[in-house]
Design a protein around this motif. Sequence first.
Motif, PDB file in Angstrom:
ATOM      1  N   VAL A  88      47.343  33.835  32.236  1.00  0.00           N
ATOM      2  CA  VAL A  88      48.124  33.275  33.350  1.00  0.00           C
ATOM      3  C   VAL A  88      48.901  34.375  34.061  1.00  0.00           C
ATOM      4  O   VAL A  88      48.944  34.433  35.298  1.00  0.00           O
ATOM      5  N   ILE A  89      49.529  35.268  33.289  1.00  0.00           N
ATOM      6  CA  ILE A  89      50.302  36.349  33.902  1.00  0.00           C
ATOM      7  C   ILE A  89      49.390  37.315  34.643  1.00  0.00           C
ATOM      8  O   ILE A  89      49.683  37.746  35.768  1.00  0.00           O
ATOM      9  N   ALA A  90      48.251  37.663  34.029  1.00  0.00           N
ATOM     10  CA  ALA A  90      47.338  38.617  34.665  1.00  0.00           C
ATOM     11  C   ALA A  90      46.723  38.047  35.935  1.00  0.00           C
ATOM     12  O   ALA A  90      46.415  38.798  36.867  1.00  0.00           O
ATOM     13  N   ALA A  91      46.542  36.733  36.000  1.00  0.00           N
ATOM     14  CA  ALA A  91      45.950  36.136  37.195  1.00  0.00           C
ATOM     15  C   ALA A  91      46.859  36.231  38.406  1.00  0.00           C
ATOM     16  O   ALA A  91      46.392  36.098  39.539  1.00  0.00           O
ATOM     17  N   THR A  92      48.161  36.460  38.195  1.00  0.00           N
ATOM     18  CA  THR A  92      49.092  36.565  39.315  1.00  0.00           C
ATOM     19  C   THR A  92      49.218  37.992  39.848  1.00  0.00           C
ATOM     20  O   THR A  92      49.925  38.208  40.829  1.00  0.00           O
ATOM     21  N   LYS A  93      48.560  38.961  39.217  1.00  0.00           N
ATOM     22  CA  LYS A  93      48.698  40.359  39.618  1.00  0.00           C
ATOM     23  C   LYS A  93      47.509  40.803  40.455  1.00  0.00           C
ATOM     24  O   LYS A  93      46.401  40.270  40.319  1.00  0.00           O
ATOM     25  N   ASP A  94      47.750  41.803  41.297  1.00  0.00           N
ATOM     26  CA  ASP A  94      46.631  42.412  42.000  1.00  0.00           C
ATOM     27  C   ASP A  94      45.997  43.478  41.110  1.00  0.00           C
ATOM     28  O   ASP A  94      46.421  43.716  39.975  1.00  0.00           O
ATOM     29  N   HIS A  95      44.974  44.148  41.614  1.00  0.00           N
ATOM     30  CA  HIS A  95      44.227  45.097  40.792  1.00  0.00           C
ATOM     31  C   HIS A  95      45.097  46.268  40.347  1.00  0.00           C
ATOM     32  O   HIS A  95      44.957  46.768  39.221  1.00  0.00           O
ATOM     33  N   THR A  96      46.022  46.684  41.178  1.00  0.00           N
ATOM     34  CA  THR A  96      46.880  47.825  40.824  1.00  0.00           C
ATOM     35  C   THR A  96      47.872  47.453  39.736  1.00  0.00           C
ATOM     36  O   THR A  96      48.013  48.163  38.723  1.00  0.00           O
ATOM     37  N   ASP A  97      48.591  46.333  39.905  1.00  0.00           N
ATOM     38  CA  ASP A  97      49.575  45.912  38.900  1.00  0.00           C
ATOM     39  C   ASP A  97      48.926  45.543  37.572  1.00  0.00           C
ATOM     40  O   ASP A  97      49.557  45.622  36.517  1.00  0.00           O
ATOM     41  N   LEU A  98      47.672  45.161  37.625  1.00  0.00           N
ATOM     42  CA  LEU A  98      46.997  44.739  36.402  1.00  0.00           C
ATOM     43  C   LEU A  98      46.912  45.874  35.392  1.00  0.00           C
ATOM     44  O   LEU A  98      46.978  45.646  34.178  1.00  0.00           O
ATOM     45  N   PHE A  99      46.782  47.097  35.875  1.00  0.00           N
ATOM     46  CA  PHE A  99      46.662  48.249  34.978  1.00  0.00           C
ATOM     47  C   PHE A  99      47.933  49.094  34.944  1.00  0.00           C
ATOM     48  O   PHE A  99      48.079  49.931  34.050  1.00  0.00           O
ATOM     49  N   ALA A 100      48.855  48.874  35.891  1.00  0.00           N
ATOM     50  CA  ALA A 100      50.052  49.716  35.951  1.00  0.00           C
ATOM     51  C   ALA A 100      51.247  49.101  35.257  1.00  0.00           C
ATOM     52  O   ALA A 100      52.231  49.806  34.991  1.00  0.00           O
ATOM     53  N   THR A 101      51.210  47.815  34.945  1.00  0.00           N
ATOM     54  CA  THR A 101      52.354  47.143  34.325  1.00  0.00           C
ATOM     55  C   THR A 101      52.022  46.722  32.903  1.00  0.00           C
ATOM     56  O   THR A 101      50.866  46.725  32.475  1.00  0.00           O
TER      57      THR A 101
ATOM     58  N   SER B  40      39.556  41.694  38.171  1.00  0.00           N
ATOM     59  CA  SER B  40      40.541  40.656  38.524  1.00  0.00           C
ATOM     60  C   SER B  40      39.859  39.310  38.731  1.00  0.00           C
ATOM     61  O   SER B  40      40.400  38.262  38.345  1.00  0.00           O
ATOM     62  N   LEU B  41      38.657  39.324  39.315  1.00  0.00           N
ATOM     63  CA  LEU B  41      37.957  38.067  39.540  1.00  0.00           C
ATOM     64  C   LEU B  41      37.554  37.409  38.227  1.00  0.00           C
ATOM     65  O   LEU B  41      37.580  36.180  38.105  1.00  0.00           O
ATOM     66  N   VAL B  42      37.196  38.217  37.246  1.00  0.00           N
ATOM     67  CA  VAL B  42      36.828  37.662  35.941  1.00  0.00           C
ATOM     68  C   VAL B  42      38.029  36.969  35.296  1.00  0.00           C
ATOM     69  O   VAL B  42      37.909  35.877  34.717  1.00  0.00           O
ATOM     70  N   ILE B  43      39.208  37.584  35.399  1.00  0.00           N
ATOM     71  CA  ILE B  43      40.409  36.993  34.796  1.00  0.00           C
ATOM     72  C   ILE B  43      40.792  35.695  35.501  1.00  0.00           C
ATOM     73  O   ILE B  43      41.035  34.664  34.854  1.00  0.00           O
ATOM     74  N   VAL B  44      40.836  35.721  36.825  1.00  0.00           N
ATOM     75  CA  VAL B  44      41.201  34.515  37.567  1.00  0.00           C
ATOM     76  C   VAL B  44      40.143  33.431  37.369  1.00  0.00           C
ATOM     77  O   VAL B  44      40.466  32.242  37.191  1.00  0.00           O
TER      78      VAL B  44
END
Length: 309
Positions: free
Chosen positions: A60-73, A275-279
Amino acid sequence: MSTTTAPGTSTPHATAPEPEPAPPAGRPPRRGTGLTSRTAVNAFLVVFALYSLMPLTWMVIAATKDHTDLFATNPFALGDFHLFSNLHELFTVNDGIYVRWFGNTILYTVVGALLSTAVAVAAGYAFDKYQWVGKEKLFGLVLVGMLIPSAVTQLPQYLLASEAHLVNTYWALLLPALANPFGVYLARVFAEGYVPGEVLEAARVDGAGEFRTFGRVALPMLAPGFMTIFLFTFTAQWNNFYGAMMMLSSERLYPVNLGLFMWNKSVQQQPEYYSLVIVGSLVAVLPLIVAFLCLQRYWRSGLTAGAVK
């Protein structure tokens, strides 16, 4: 007339109850043991529930992030909210192929589960309420079918579908779903516990035929069992990854799980698919959650069908 007591005998009298032994001196009675054990059990269950919900929470948290935040946070840290833009990209990429996959999944699971459950309930009802030669031997074969892992049957099913020219069609996944040994076994148990033979005899005396007796009398009584078998079959069909991978080669016929698997394989070449796989996985989980929440009262009552028999 008078009565006498023989010498050497005593008059019977009530025996006084023996007093309960007092607790040993210096040892106070135990109090709070039940509370302590209950607290420990509840704490263990809470920890286990949190551990079980960790993957869903991360999704749920990862689905709210863009591609950059997904790996930077941090995996469980919130970033900029991009859920709606991610959903828009998911439903529009490749001419909306994900919507096609989702529709295919609904067809394979809902229609397949309904057909499979109807066949299983009818077969279980027949096994319980009718007598014929070799019934128990045939039911023994059904029980043997429960012991065979589904992965073992994929190759024979593919060979049969290939001979019937059904490979890479919708029927390649719908027809195998009709064979449900576990559903037949559960249906027989439910028919034995929920449908009294006297009610069926009364319906026959009133002039109802066998099909009408089953549809109008027995089937409403089997509603909790029907929904329980449907939920099990629905979940199995939704997670039928290997069958879809073996039977289907056209991207237009993929279910959601196989389509997401193909996207995940191409992540190295096309990182935006991560990101598409996660969402897409989050969206794919929602129907299962909704189905269990909406039908849980039937499921709970069905699981306790034979508990008080």
